[in-house]
Design a protein around this motif. Structure first.
Motif, mmCIF file in Angstrom:
data_model
loop_
_atom_site.group_PDB
_atom_site.id
_atom_site.type_symbol
_atom_site.label_atom_id
_atom_site.label_comp_id
_atom_site.label_asym_id
_atom_site.label_seq_id
_atom_site.Cartn_x
_atom_site.Cartn_y
_atom_site.Cartn_z
ATOM 1 N N TYR A 76 0.860 -1.180 0.059
ATOM 2 C CA TYR A 76 -0.060 -0.039 -0.092
ATOM 3 C C TYR A 76 0.773 1.258 0.004
ATOM 4 O O TYR A 76 0.722 2.217 -0.758
ATOM 5 N N PRO A 81 -1.903 3.284 -5.731
ATOM 6 C CA PRO A 81 -2.260 4.713 -5.727
ATOM 7 C C PRO A 81 -3.283 4.876 -4.480
ATOM 8 O O PRO A 81 -4.001 4.131 -3.926
ATOM 9 N N LYS A 82 -3.237 6.226 -4.200
ATOM 10 C CA LYS A 82 -3.987 6.484 -2.886
ATOM 11 C C LYS A 82 -5.270 7.177 -3.273
ATOM 12 O O LYS A 82 -5.346 8.194 -3.937
ATOM 13 N N ASN A 83 -6.295 6.526 -2.843
ATOM 14 C CA ASN A 83 -7.743 6.839 -3.329
ATOM 15 C C ASN A 83 -8.707 6.524 -2.098
ATOM 16 O O ASN A 83 -8.221 5.568 -1.558
ATOM 17 N N ASN A 84 -9.603 6.905 -1.869
ATOM 18 C CA ASN A 84 -10.732 6.689 -0.948
ATOM 19 C C ASN A 84 -11.122 5.046 -1.056
ATOM 20 O O ASN A 84 -11.326 4.564 -0.010
ATOM 21 N N TYR A 85 -11.364 4.571 -2.299
ATOM 22 C CA TYR A 85 -11.732 3.333 -2.390
ATOM 23 C C TYR A 85 -10.603 2.175 -1.961
ATOM 24 O O TYR A 85 -11.123 1.414 -1.141
ATOM 25 N N ILE A 86 -9.376 2.424 -2.557
ATOM 26 C CA ILE A 86 -8.303 1.615 -1.940
ATOM 27 C C ILE A 86 -8.125 1.916 -0.544
ATOM 28 O O ILE A 86 -7.917 0.732 0.236
ATOM 29 N N ASP A 87 -8.339 2.876 0.072
ATOM 30 C CA ASP A 87 -8.044 3.108 1.558
ATOM 31 C C ASP A 87 -9.165 2.261 2.199
ATOM 32 O O ASP A 87 -8.997 1.605 3.274
ATOM 33 N N ILE A 139 -11.427 -3.285 -8.185
ATOM 34 C CA ILE A 139 -10.637 -1.954 -8.592
ATOM 35 C C ILE A 139 -9.451 -2.399 -9.467
ATOM 36 O O ILE A 139 -9.455 -1.713 -10.399
ATOM 37 N N GLU A 143 -9.119 -1.429 -13.565
ATOM 38 C CA GLU A 143 -7.897 -0.724 -14.062
ATOM 39 C C GLU A 143 -7.040 -1.122 -15.116
ATOM 40 O O GLU A 143 -6.464 -0.678 -15.821
#
Length: 144
Positions: A76, A81-87, A139, A143
């Motif tokens: 991570y 990539p840092k985004n709200n869904y991955i978080d 996700i 991608e």
């Protein structure tokens, strides 16, 4: 960041309180039908992983779980990539892992109790792990 920490602690708390409730009100092996043939509460103590794998190697299993959590955090931090869904999905995955790791350290086994009759008995931590994993898969699939 605060909202994801809140989700983490809320999920771990929900997992642990549900297991405490089952442990305090049921005996191992006891079943309570919520909806006959569809949903039961079945109190199981699982010393292993999925389907009882590695049940005789609880310390190895704990080390593997901690290593996977550490690896997820490294991936991570360095690669995702840092985004709200991955978080969100990572927080769900990590909170589920934490709930089961807490059981292993505290009890030497994981308390399972949700019995859908068509699947092995599981717990809320397993639900969080599954949701987090499925979310990550979706996700990454989108991608590609």
């Amino acid at each position: 960041m605060i909202k994801f920490l809140s989700i983490f602690f809320l999920a771990v708390f929900a997992d642990q309180i549900s297991k405490y409730f089952i442990d305090s009100n049921m005996s191992p092996g006891q079943r309570i039908a919520i909806r006959e043939g569809v949903l039961e509460l079945t109190y199981l103590r699982n010393p292993g992983a999925v389907l009882g794998l590695l049940a005789e190697s609880k310390y190895l299993l704990l080390v593997i779980q901690l290593a996977v959590v550490f690896l997820l955090l490294l991936i991570y931090y360095y690669y995702l990539p840092k985004n709200n869904y991955i978080d969100l999905f990572l927080v769900l995955l990590l909170s589920g892992a934490a709930g089961n790791i807490i059981d292993r350290i505290r009890l030497g086994y994981v308390i399972d109790f949700i019995d859908l009759q068509i699947w092995p008995v599981f717990n809320l931590a397993d639900v969080f792990i599954t949701l987090g994993t499925l979310g990550m898969i979706i996700i990454f699939w989108k991608e590609l």
